[in-house]
Design a protein around this motif. Structure first.
Motif, PDB file in Angstrom:
ATOM      1  N   GLU A 162       0.838  -1.200   0.000  1.00 18.89           N
ATOM      2  CA  GLU A 162       0.000   0.000   0.000  1.00 18.89           C
ATOM      3  C   GLU A 162       0.877   1.256   0.000  1.00 18.89           C
ATOM      4  O   GLU A 162       1.748   1.421   0.840  1.00 18.89           O
ATOM      5  CB  GLU A 162      -0.921  -0.005   1.225  1.00 18.89           C
ATOM      6  N   GLU A 163       0.618   2.128  -0.964  1.00 16.98           N
ATOM      7  CA  GLU A 163       1.328   3.410  -1.056  1.00 16.98           C
ATOM      8  C   GLU A 163       0.326   4.522  -1.348  1.00 16.98           C
ATOM      9  O   GLU A 163      -0.803   4.265  -1.764  1.00 16.98           O
ATOM     10  CB  GLU A 163       2.383   3.369  -2.180  1.00 16.98           C
ATOM     11  N   LYS A 164       0.751   5.758  -1.157  1.00 15.26           N
ATOM     12  CA  LYS A 164      -0.097   6.902  -1.476  1.00 15.26           C
ATOM     13  C   LYS A 164       0.201   7.383  -2.887  1.00 15.26           C
ATOM     14  O   LYS A 164       1.356   7.592  -3.260  1.00 15.26           O
ATOM     15  CB  LYS A 164       0.128   8.035  -0.477  1.00 15.26           C
ATOM     16  N   SER A 175      -4.739   6.058  -1.175  1.00 14.35           N
ATOM     17  CA  SER A 175      -3.942   4.831  -1.087  1.00 14.35           C
ATOM     18  C   SER A 175      -4.149   3.980  -2.331  1.00 14.35           C
ATOM     19  O   SER A 175      -5.273   3.839  -2.832  1.00 14.35           O
ATOM     20  CB  SER A 175      -4.354   4.030   0.153  1.00 14.35           C
TER      21      SER A 175
END
Length: 558
Positions: free
Chosen positions: A45-47, A53
């Protein structure tokens, strides 16, 4: 991507695959697994640029170790394989690196999903190839010990750890075994783990795969009865696949927990089919049900870290249908308590506080199902639980009265034979000589008279029904004095109240005529008599609010 995309969201297909049981350790599956094991890639999970997200491919702390374990495991298993598909899979794994994910053609939707393999140009999966099936069923790489298999009766390599099963209500969600030896206390004669009850790797795989398939609710071969999970299947031997499938369909329909608009019509159809089969004749519509079809029923319950076998039953569909119809007959009561055929699972909620599944008495589900299927006595705990709930919440409804009637009449039939002298009738019996039944009737009329006067926050039912059903000689004089007060008010009330007073007075006189004065009231009633009390109450209470032309003419003076 072979997911089913006919709906709004893609749905993964379900396949029977080689079983894998793992908790926190690294343990690869055979011929399939999630992307972390197969490709060395998992969802991270990344922004994103917009601050929301997003899931992107990457490696968690141990993803590369999981992937390497998957490769090593398949190199060991497939190193000597000659099958074209198995050799292709091994070559793919040996040449693959996680950096190739971006060029693989997979979208990020595939991350952490299960992956299976097939050879290009072939619709058959790798695990379906004969060579793969042979490896799956004859895995002897786990250890070198040999023992006599308790299932097959041959000396072979045995499973150190037997299969785990998911889908058992109340058991561990990750799966639990039926057979396990996870402590020295359960081992004997110097044997460890699976050696204490040796089952071959092949037999363990087969029974594990079969039972896990049955437990999958999408296959409609399992149902829940309280804390028990019941699975069933029909044997196609001697009757053919079509008859076996029809037996399973009819069986599931009888116990189907889904209420539908067509439930009554569907229930009547199923009942007619069961009646024909129970009588040993073919259904008139040619439904294909055969009385000789062999049915197998297994009930499982959670038990600490394991699964307990609650009961195992194997019988012909015809004999089981006869027992099911007898159960339905035993439950029949007037006024009717059910819409369609009474659902066995729903009956259990009548024994539970707040009608919550977690409050159903332990083991009662399995015991009730066993009684229904075998035609034996209903569990004693069922009657005790019903009486306990009635005394607690003061509710005497149709399902509870029907269950009480069923328990008592079946006990009488088991003692006296099919021609019981005086069981509980389906409808109101004004000529019954049973004291407890008549006391219940009497209480219902006193309550009717009280309600006819005025609505009250606390009725005599709220105050006295528990004590009246247990110690009538002590309580009924109090209730009778209260009735005299109510009768006086009804005689001075409206036309409708005067009619209700006349009706109550006539019924009370008829019931008291069956007793030899107050002294004939029992000092105490045992559990079975308390049960008869409540059925008498149910019958008479319903009768007091049933309008009939001749009754109205008598009860409403002009």
């Amino acid at each position: 991507d072979i997911r089913n995309k006919s709906g709004k969201k893609p749905v993964a297909e379900k396949f029977l695959m080689p079983a894998i049981s793992r908790t926190s350790g690294i343990k690869p599956a055979f011929l399939w697994d999630k992307t972390a094991y197969v490709f060395g890639v998992t969802g991270i999970e990344e922004k994103g640029e917009d601050g929301k997200s997003v899931i992107v491919p990457g490696q968690a702390k141990r993803t590369l170790k999981e992937h390497q374990a998957f490769v090593d495991f398949h190199e060991e298993k497939l190193g000597t394989a000659e099958d074209e598909g198995l050799r292709a899979l091994l070559a793919f794994l040996q040449k693959w690196s996680p950096q190739q994910w971006e060029q693989s053609g997979f979208s990020n939707e595939a991350l952490d999903q299960n992956i299976v393999f097939r050879l290009k140009g072939n619709h058959e999966r790798i695990d379906q190839r004969p060579a793969a099936i042979s490896l799956i069923g004859n895995d002897q790489t786990s250890h070198g010990e040999m023992a006599m298999c308790l299932v097959e009766g041959v000396k072979t390599s045995f499973a150190v750890n037997q299969p785990q099963f998911k889908g058992i209500a109340g058991a561990q969600s990750s799966g639990a075994p039926i057979v396990s030896f996870n402590s020295d206390a359960y081992e004997s004669f110097g044997k460890s783990r699976g050696a204490n009850a040796p089952v071959s790797e092949a037999a363990a795989f087969r029974y594990g795969a079969a039972l896990n398939w049955l437990l999958d609710r999408s296959n409609a071969r399992s149902l829940r009865m309280g804390e028990a999970t019941v699975v069933f299947w029909a044997d196609e031997k001697d009757v053919g696949e079509a008859a076996a499938e029809k037996a399973e369909e009819a069986w599931g329909g009888f116990f189907d927990p889904i209420e539908k608009d067509t439930d009554k019509e569907q229930a009547d159809t199923i009942r007619n089919e069961l009646a024909n089969v129970a009588a040993g004749r073919a259904a008139p519509d040619g439904s294909g049900l055969k009385p000789e079809t062999r049915m197998h029923i297994l009930a499982l319950s959670p038990n600490a870290g394991r699964i307990a076998v609650r009961f195992w039953l194997s019988d012909t569909f015809g004999h089981l249908a006869k027992n099911l119809l007898q159960h339905e007959t035993d439950l029949a009561i007037e006024p009717s308590a059910f819409k369609g055929n009474p659902k066995a699972w729903a009956l259990l909620y009548e024994t539970a506080a707040q009608r919550k599944a977690e409050n159903i008495p332990p083991r009662l589900g399995g015991e009730l199902m066993q009684a229904i299927l075998t035609g034996q006595r209903y569990p004693r705990t069922l009657l005790a639980a019903l009486i306990g709930r009635i005394r607690a919440d003061k509710e005497i409804n149709g399902p509870r009265a029907a269950l009480i009637k069923a328990v008592l009449n079946r006990d009488l039939r088991k003692r006296e034979g099919d021609e019981i002298k005086e069981g509980i009738s389906m409808a109101l019996n004004e000529n019954s000589k049973d004291q407890a039944y008549n006391l219940g009737r009497l209480f219902a009329v006193y309550e009717y008279a009280e309600k006819s006067v005025a609505s009250r926050n606390a009725t005599i039912k709220d105050k006295f029904i528990g004590a009246a059903s247990a110690t009538p000689r002590r309580v009924f004089p109090i209730i009778m004095r209260g009735y005299e007060h109510n009768a006086s008010k009804l005689a001075k009330g409206s036309d409708q109240q005067r009619g209700s007073g006349v009706r109550a007075s006539r019924v009370i006189s008829q019931i008291l005529g069956l007793f030899d004065g107050d002294a004939d009231f029992p000092t105490a009633l045992k559990l079975e008599d308390q049960a008869r009390f409540f059925v008498g109450y149910y019958h008479q209470n319903a009768a007091m609010y049933t309008k009939k032309q001749d009754t109205d003419a008598k009860d409403n003076p002009q």
